[in-house]
Design a protein around this motif. Structure first.
Motif, mmCIF file in Angstrom:
data_model
loop_
_atom_site.group_PDB
_atom_site.id
_atom_site.type_symbol
_atom_site.label_atom_id
_atom_site.label_comp_id
_atom_site.label_asym_id
_atom_site.label_seq_id
_atom_site.Cartn_x
_atom_site.Cartn_y
_atom_site.Cartn_z
ATOM 1 N N ALA A 130 7.645 -1.058 2.344
ATOM 2 C CA ALA A 130 8.068 -0.840 0.959
ATOM 3 C C ALA A 130 7.910 0.632 0.613
ATOM 4 O O ALA A 130 7.018 1.304 1.147
ATOM 5 C CB ALA A 130 7.241 -1.680 -0.004
ATOM 6 N N GLN A 131 8.760 1.116 -0.287
ATOM 7 C CA GLN A 131 8.641 2.501 -0.750
ATOM 8 C C GLN A 131 7.242 2.759 -1.313
ATOM 9 O O GLN A 131 6.634 3.789 -1.057
ATOM 10 C CB GLN A 131 9.712 2.780 -1.825
ATOM 11 C CG GLN A 131 9.655 4.179 -2.438
ATOM 12 C CD GLN A 131 8.701 4.257 -3.620
ATOM 13 O OE1 GLN A 131 8.481 3.271 -4.323
ATOM 14 N NE2 GLN A 131 8.125 5.432 -3.842
ATOM 15 N N ASN A 132 6.741 1.809 -2.091
ATOM 16 C CA ASN A 132 5.450 2.018 -2.748
ATOM 17 C C ASN A 132 4.303 1.332 -2.000
ATOM 18 O O ASN A 132 3.418 0.742 -2.595
ATOM 19 C CB ASN A 132 5.521 1.521 -4.190
ATOM 20 C CG ASN A 132 4.330 1.996 -5.019
ATOM 21 O OD1 ASN A 132 3.695 2.993 -4.697
ATOM 22 N ND2 ASN A 132 4.019 1.263 -6.078
ATOM 23 N N HIS A 133 4.361 1.379 -0.661
ATOM 24 C CA HIS A 133 3.187 0.957 0.113
ATOM 25 C C HIS A 133 2.831 2.053 1.111
ATOM 26 O O HIS A 133 3.678 2.468 1.901
ATOM 27 C CB HIS A 133 3.426 -0.350 0.861
ATOM 28 C CG HIS A 133 2.198 -0.787 1.607
ATOM 29 N ND1 HIS A 133 1.134 -1.396 0.980
ATOM 30 C CD2 HIS A 133 1.825 -0.634 2.905
ATOM 31 C CE1 HIS A 133 0.175 -1.618 1.865
ATOM 32 N NE2 HIS A 133 0.569 -1.152 3.036
ATOM 33 N N GLN A 134 1.597 2.511 1.045
ATOM 34 C CA GLN A 134 1.161 3.579 1.935
ATOM 35 C C GLN A 134 0.042 3.085 2.853
ATOM 36 O O GLN A 134 -0.628 2.095 2.547
ATOM 37 C CB GLN A 134 0.678 4.778 1.104
ATOM 38 C CG GLN A 134 1.814 5.717 0.690
ATOM 39 C CD GLN A 134 2.819 5.048 -0.253
ATOM 40 O OE1 GLN A 134 2.448 4.556 -1.313
ATOM 41 N NE2 GLN A 134 4.081 5.014 0.145
ATOM 42 N N ASP A 135 -0.131 3.822 3.934
ATOM 43 C CA ASP A 135 -1.118 3.404 4.953
ATOM 44 C C ASP A 135 -2.518 3.248 4.381
ATOM 45 O O ASP A 135 -3.276 2.365 4.804
ATOM 46 C CB ASP A 135 -1.150 4.419 6.105
ATOM 47 C CG ASP A 135 0.130 4.355 6.934
ATOM 48 O OD1 ASP A 135 0.859 3.341 6.805
ATOM 49 O OD2 ASP A 135 0.413 5.317 7.679
ATOM 50 N N ASP A 136 -2.863 4.084 3.400
ATOM 51 C CA ASP A 136 -4.231 3.997 2.865
ATOM 52 C C ASP A 136 -4.420 2.789 1.947
ATOM 53 O O ASP A 136 -5.484 2.588 1.367
ATOM 54 C CB ASP A 136 -4.623 5.298 2.149
ATOM 55 C CG ASP A 136 -3.738 5.593 0.939
ATOM 56 O OD1 ASP A 136 -2.846 4.763 0.628
ATOM 57 O OD2 ASP A 136 -3.937 6.639 0.300
ATOM 58 N N GLU A 137 -3.381 1.973 1.798
ATOM 59 C CA GLU A 137 -3.505 0.750 0.996
ATOM 60 C C GLU A 137 -3.661 -0.485 1.887
ATOM 61 O O GLU A 137 -3.487 -1.612 1.425
ATOM 62 C CB GLU A 137 -2.275 0.610 0.080
ATOM 63 C CG GLU A 137 -2.229 1.718 -0.979
ATOM 64 C CD GLU A 137 -0.905 1.787 -1.734
ATOM 65 O OE1 GLU A 137 -0.946 2.007 -2.953
ATOM 66 O OE2 GLU A 137 0.165 1.640 -1.113
ATOM 67 N N GLY A 138 -3.985 -0.273 3.155
ATOM 68 C CA GLY A 138 -4.174 -1.400 4.069
ATOM 69 C C GLY A 138 -2.857 -1.792 4.716
ATOM 70 O O GLY A 138 -1.837 -1.136 4.541
ATOM 71 N N SER A 139 -2.893 -2.903 5.493
ATOM 72 C CA SER A 139 -1.678 -3.301 6.205
ATOM 73 C C SER A 139 -0.670 -3.882 5.217
ATOM 74 O O SER A 139 -1.044 -4.527 4.230
ATOM 75 C CB SER A 139 -2.007 -4.335 7.282
ATOM 76 O OG SER A 139 -2.107 -5.630 6.718
ATOM 77 N N TYR A 140 0.600 -3.654 5.500
ATOM 78 C CA TYR A 140 1.647 -4.199 4.627
ATOM 79 C C TYR A 140 1.648 -5.726 4.676
ATOM 80 O O TYR A 140 1.768 -6.392 3.644
ATOM 81 C CB TYR A 140 3.004 -3.637 5.040
ATOM 82 C CG TYR A 140 4.129 -4.120 4.150
ATOM 83 C CD1 TYR A 140 4.194 -3.735 2.818
ATOM 84 C CD2 TYR A 140 5.100 -4.992 4.637
ATOM 85 C CE1 TYR A 140 5.204 -4.184 1.985
ATOM 86 C CE2 TYR A 140 6.123 -5.450 3.809
ATOM 87 C CZ TYR A 140 6.175 -5.044 2.490
ATOM 88 O OH TYR A 140 7.172 -5.487 1.672
ATOM 89 N N ALA A 141 1.482 -6.277 5.880
ATOM 90 C CA ALA A 141 1.467 -7.746 6.007
ATOM 91 C C ALA A 141 0.337 -8.343 5.172
ATOM 92 O O ALA A 141 0.502 -9.389 4.536
ATOM 93 C CB ALA A 141 1.332 -8.146 7.468
ATOM 94 N N GLY A 142 -0.806 -7.677 5.170
ATOM 95 C CA GLY A 142 -1.936 -8.153 4.370
ATOM 96 C C GLY A 142 -1.630 -8.107 2.887
ATOM 97 O O GLY A 142 -1.993 -9.019 2.129
ATOM 98 N N ARG A 143 -0.938 -7.061 2.458
ATOM 99 C CA ARG A 143 -0.586 -6.945 1.039
ATOM 100 C C ARG A 143 0.420 -8.023 0.641
ATOM 101 O O ARG A 143 0.294 -8.642 -0.418
ATOM 102 C CB ARG A 143 -0.022 -5.554 0.764
ATOM 103 C CG ARG A 143 0.191 -5.311 -0.725
ATOM 104 C CD ARG A 143 0.590 -3.880 -0.983
ATOM 105 N NE ARG A 143 0.634 -3.586 -2.417
ATOM 106 C CZ ARG A 143 0.905 -2.387 -2.912
ATOM 107 N NH1 ARG A 143 1.136 -1.359 -2.107
ATOM 108 N NH2 ARG A 143 0.946 -2.196 -4.224
ATOM 109 N N VAL A 144 1.407 -8.247 1.506
ATOM 110 C CA VAL A 144 2.400 -9.296 1.219
ATOM 111 C C VAL A 144 1.708 -10.654 1.136
ATOM 112 O O VAL A 144 2.001 -11.456 0.239
ATOM 113 C CB VAL A 144 3.514 -9.304 2.294
ATOM 114 C CG1 VAL A 144 4.393 -10.538 2.150
ATOM 115 C CG2 VAL A 144 4.349 -8.026 2.204
ATOM 116 N N ALA A 145 0.784 -10.902 2.043
ATOM 117 C CA ALA A 145 0.072 -12.184 2.034
ATOM 118 C C ALA A 145 -0.705 -12.357 0.726
ATOM 119 O O ALA A 145 -0.699 -13.441 0.123
ATOM 120 C CB ALA A 145 -0.866 -12.278 3.232
#
Ligand SMILES: [Fe+2]
Length: 540
Positions: free
Chosen positions: A243-258
């Protein structure tokens, strides 16, 4: 958060958060009533409907909740009842699939827990057999900090609505100081938590704030919701793998989606539970023999990266991605499901609910339109780059189907193969719009598109100051022959009136969302007649 590419800056969900806010610790439940997030119902079928609530102020690991469904608001004729348990593992939300109901009937429901009774909700099962009319409120983009939910209130007061079709951006992820929070303090609508939401606890707290809103509660208590997520239920300009508004320092993208999808399934009256990052939300609803409502996920399930993802701004590389026929919007499995749904629908109308603009809109030359001197809106350097880019008339917003022209062609071909009466309803754009959908190389519409504006989120007029009011609208309509209607200044909802003779879209708009009161008006009515989709939209 980072600045997105300027090609995508033209509208819709595509706006950068300007300020970073340090993450702060967030609080838990406050004391108060048990049912402070109201009630909701959703995903009606002929014999069942999802009933939803949440119990507050509980710290036990198991809370028992009783529920009732009746044919009358005084609960003299109770037709279904039961007990469920909830607890911290699902944030004390309650979701019941109440079955054994009759088709096409308005029911009343309520919950009881902790010595209190909830407000009474009203819902409606799907009708069976011959049906002459159905009416829907189509909405998207309810940004809590940017204004009051007058639009939800207005829908609640419409006695005719069978269901609300919510096309997503039910919540926004930004923190205070981020996108569209400039009125938050004065309106008393500071985001909770005050930072961008990333974790499960964050998303839950954000839903809790939105669901505490009295106008939102009024609408949910009156009629069932049929909802799908768009990007901001996760984060801006999301696709399957980023996502445009997801960065590495916010954890894994899959984890955020979950985390985001778990909170969605907990807090929204949608059937089922989140299973993984690949939760399916595409599904269909049959309103007798009148219409099939086919709801799609153009956001997470199968979407490849946008052509301008990861800050790509090189026109040649963007062009190569646009020409790549393998890039998908729905993904192979959802495409096959969609085609089967169309094929199997014997109803008069096929209404397709999905998130992002299908119409192949190109950007007009913005030089004679944009006011470079105004103090409002996007920063001047962004405005300047937008004007430069607009001179080559690029497709508007590469986060929409405009960024997936081959997938769009296949989507329209599937409709053409199986449906004579198709209407696409769309959200995300923060703009009221309508147009005829003609496949590339074709000469007649195979469907029409009706786009609802936002409940509150700012539109073109707020961030692209114009040299004269209506300039963006006029230039966009002039430059794009398939468009029939565009309104950029007001917020509102789309009332969809479906009958055996026609579908009429009515754009109900409010005069503002930052004042506590509002007036509303119907800005435009457009009609498509049964068997005459090929003639496109007409004034009604
Ligand atoms: Fe939005």
């Amino acid at each position: 958060m980072k600045r997105r590419s300027f090609l995508g800056l033209i509208a819709g969900s595509a706006v950068t958060a300007y300020l970073n806010v340090t993450r702060a610790a967030t609080g838990g439940d406050e004391a108060g009533t048990v049912f402070r997030h109201g009630v909701a119902s959703g995903d009606p079928l002929g014999d069942r409907v999802i009933l939803w609530t949440r119990v507050s102020g509980q710290s036990k690991s198991r809370v028992r909740v009783r529920w009732q469904v009746a044919k009358d608001p005084d609960f003299r004729e109770v037709v279904a009842r039961g007990r469920v348990r909830t607890g911290p593992e699902r944030d004390y939300t309650v979701k019941v699939d109440a079955d054994g109901l009759e088709p096409g009937i308005a029911y009343f429901y309520r919950f009881r827990a902790g010595g209190e009774t909830s407000t009474t909700g009203r819902t409606k099962t799907l009708p069976d057999g011959r049906l002459d009319a159905a009416r829907f409120a189509v909405v998207s983009c309810s940004n809590h900090p940017y204004g009051y939910f007058h639009v939800y209130r207005d829908i609640a007061e419409d006695e005719e609505i069978d269901a609300v079709i919510h096309l997503g951006d039910y919540i926004y992820e930004y923190g205070m100081g981020g996108y569209a929070t400039e009125y938050a303090e004065v309106l008393g609508r500071i985001p909770e938590p005050p930072v961008e939401v990333v974790t499960l606890a964050d998303y839950r707290q954000r839903y809790a704030q939105y669901k505490a809103d009295p106008d939102s509660q009024a609408m949910r208590a009156r009629m069932p919701l049929i909802a799908v997520w768009d990007d901001h239920e996760i984060t801006n300009d999301a696709w399957r793998d980023g996502a445009q508004n997801h960065q590495d320092d916010e954890g894994s993208y899959a984890g955020r989606v979950a985390a985001a999808t778990q909170a969605y399934f907990e807090w929204m009256p949608i059937r089922g539970e989140a299973r993984s990052a690949e939760s399916r939300i595409f599904r269909s609803f049959r309103y007798g023999d009148l219409l099939s409502l086919i709801m799609l996920d153009t956001r997470l399930y199968g979407r490849d990266a946008q052509p301008d993802a990861n800050g790509e701004s090189d026109p040649e590389r963007i062009g190569r991605r646009l020409n790549d026929a393998s890039r998908r919007m729905l993904g192979a499995e959802q495409e096959a499901w969609f085609e089967r749904e169309l094929e199997q629908s014997s109803a008069v109308w096929q209404v397709i609910g999905q998130q992002v603009m299908v119409s192949p809109v190109r950007t007009p030359d913005l030089e004679p339109i944009v006011d470079m001197e105004a103090d409002a809106g996007l920063p001047r350097d962004m405005r300047k780059r937008l004007v430069e880019v607009s001179k080559s008339n690029p497709p508007m917003l590469l986060d929409t189907w405009n960024g997936y022209p081959h997938a769009r062609q296949d989507f329209l071909a599937a409709i053409a193969r199986h449906s004579n009466n198709a209407v696409v309803v769309t959200g995300d754009l923060h703009t009221s719009m309508a147009g005829d959908l003609i496949p590339e190389g074709g000469d007649a519409p195979v469907a029409v598109e009706m786009i609802t504006t936002s409940v509150t989120s700012p539109g073109f007029d707020q961030y692209l100051p114009q040299q004269r009011p209506g300039a963006i609208r006029d230039a966009t309509l002039d430059f794009n022959a398939t468009l029939r209607y565009m309104e950029t200044s007001r917020r509102g909802w789309l009332k969809l009136n479906v009958t055996r003779d026609d579908v009429i879209g009515e754009w109900h708009l409010v005069d503002g969302v930052q004042a506590p009161n509002y007036t509303k008006s119907v800005d435009r009515r457009l009609r498509v007649a049964t068997g005459e989709v090929g003639k496109g939209l007409q004034d009604a």
